[in-house]
Design an enzyme around this catalytic site. Sequence first.
Site, PDB file in Angstrom:
ATOM      1  N   LYS A  15      20.473 112.241 153.174  1.00  0.00           N
ATOM      2  CA  LYS A  15      21.053 111.904 154.404  1.00  0.00           C
ATOM      3  C   LYS A  15      22.110 112.917 154.801  1.00  0.00           C
ATOM      4  CE  LYS A  15      22.529 107.835 153.403  1.00  0.00           C
ATOM      5  NZ  LYS A  15      21.976 107.505 152.195  1.00  0.00           N
TER       6      LYS A  15
ATOM      7  N   ARG B 260      25.396 100.123 156.919  1.00  0.00           N
ATOM      8  CA  ARG B 260      24.790  99.771 155.589  1.00  0.00           C
ATOM      9  C   ARG B 260      24.379  98.233 155.576  1.00  0.00           C
ATOM     10  NH1 ARG B 260      27.008 104.384 152.685  1.00  0.00           N
ATOM     11  NH2 ARG B 260      25.869 104.697 150.679  1.00  0.00           N
TER      12      ARG B 260
ATOM     13  N   ARG C  95      28.925 113.288 139.809  1.00  0.00           N
ATOM     14  CA  ARG C  95      29.654 112.580 140.773  1.00  0.00           C
ATOM     15  C   ARG C  95      29.810 110.974 139.847  1.00  0.00           C
ATOM     16  NH1 ARG C  95      28.094 111.554 147.103  1.00  0.00           N
ATOM     17  NH2 ARG C  95      28.160 109.433 146.550  1.00  0.00           N
TER      18      ARG C  95
ATOM     19  N   ARG D 187      22.804 101.168 142.846  1.00  0.00           N
ATOM     20  CA  ARG D 187      22.950 101.558 144.183  1.00  0.00           C
ATOM     21  C   ARG D 187      21.614 101.404 144.851  1.00  0.00           C
ATOM     22  NH1 ARG D 187      25.367 107.361 143.887  1.00  0.00           N
ATOM     23  NH2 ARG D 187      25.899 107.290 146.301  1.00  0.00           N
TER      24      ARG D 187
HETATM   25  P1  AMP Z   1      27.672 107.574 150.160  1.00  0.00           P
HETATM   26  O1  AMP Z   1      28.471 108.836 149.980  1.00  0.00           O
HETATM   27  O2  AMP Z   1      27.153 107.359 151.281  1.00  0.00           O
HETATM   28  O3  AMP Z   1      26.469 107.216 149.073  1.00  0.00           O
HETATM   29  O4  AMP Z   1      28.740 106.557 149.851  1.00  0.00           O
HETATM   30  C1  AMP Z   1      29.321 106.326 148.764  1.00  0.00           C
HETATM   31  C2  AMP Z   1      30.051 104.984 148.675  1.00  0.00           C
HETATM   32  O5  AMP Z   1      30.964 104.843 149.395  1.00  0.00           O
HETATM   33  C3  AMP Z   1      29.028 103.855 148.533  1.00  0.00           C
HETATM   34  O6  AMP Z   1      28.366 103.567 147.336  1.00  0.00           O
HETATM   35  C4  AMP Z   1      30.183 102.897 148.794  1.00  0.00           C
HETATM   36  O7  AMP Z   1      30.848 102.308 147.663  1.00  0.00           O
HETATM   37  C5  AMP Z   1      30.891 103.541 149.894  1.00  0.00           C
HETATM   38  N1  AMP Z   1      30.511 103.261 151.329  1.00  0.00           N
HETATM   39  C6  AMP Z   1      30.185 104.614 152.045  1.00  0.00           C
HETATM   40  N2  AMP Z   1      29.839 103.867 153.361  1.00  0.00           N
HETATM   41  C7  AMP Z   1      29.616 102.592 153.186  1.00  0.00           C
HETATM   42  C8  AMP Z   1      29.211 101.378 154.164  1.00  0.00           C
HETATM   43  N3  AMP Z   1      28.894 101.844 155.239  1.00  0.00           N
HETATM   44  N4  AMP Z   1      29.443 100.209 153.676  1.00  0.00           N
HETATM   45  C9  AMP Z   1      30.138 100.039 152.430  1.00  0.00           C
HETATM   46  N5  AMP Z   1      30.334 100.869 151.633  1.00  0.00           N
HETATM   47  C10 AMP Z   1      30.287 102.068 151.817  1.00  0.00           C
END
Ligand code: AMP
Length: 228
Positions: free
Chosen positions: A22, A97, A171, A182
């Site tokens: 993404k 999400r 990460r 996840r």
């Molecule tokens: P990502 O980089 O999009 O995979 O996001 C990393 C982490 O940030 C996720 O596993 C959540 O802990 C938090 N996070 C990011 N976007 C959201 C969202 N829209 N709702 C809830 N948690 C989020």
Amino acid sequence: MCPGLAVTRYSIVLLGAVGVGKGTQAKKLAEALKIPQISTGDILRAEIAAGTELGNQVRETMDRGELVSDDLLIELVRGRLDKPDTARGAVLDGFPRTIPQADALEKLLAEFDLPPPLVISIDVPDALIVERLASRRVCTTCGATFNLNLDKNALTAHQCPDGKTPNVVLREDDHPETVQRRLAIYREKTSPLLEYYRRKRALKTVSGVGTTNEVYARIAIELDSATE
Ligand code: AMP
């Protein structure tokens, strides 16, 4: 309105599990359409790196691979959409999400005079996601990401912009057991959004298997057909 001066606005949402690409696709789309990419994960990681109160508040939840609260995310996105660079729209990556976030997004877009979202779901089989993330590395100083399968020297060769000290690592939430959590959270909390947007006739689905350019070409075709 003056002919020829119509402004095209875009609200694009990229949906998909962790590791489907993404972020990479959102960056390319945002550049092509000259609108900002809004990655809630990147915004939260920047808060953690800067040691802000918000960063400290979300760090443990993120490290565990769990979702941060809807209220916090909705306010974060509201604040981001309030900035002048989103006047022609944005590519959202990582938000919404959950169903409450999707409901809130609809209201926010209306509030900021942007169109309802056009949603592109990127599909990749789980086994390939786990393999991809095990080889993903990120520089915690500048946010650049690398794939060790494609770039074996990423750890040593990377130089941060502005001459800052690089720190290229796996990460915290890309460790295999956290990736499984996840993926489970995506299935439980986020995948209902597919049906939510399908019902609104706002959903397009593309395969995320292949090179970055191949996936981008599929997305571009879907966007063209949706905005014609
Ligand atoms: P990502 O980089 O999009 O995979 O996001 C990393 C982490 O940030 C996720 O596993 C959540 O802990 C938090 N996070 C990011 N976007 C959201 C969202 N829209 N709702 C809830 N948690 C989020």
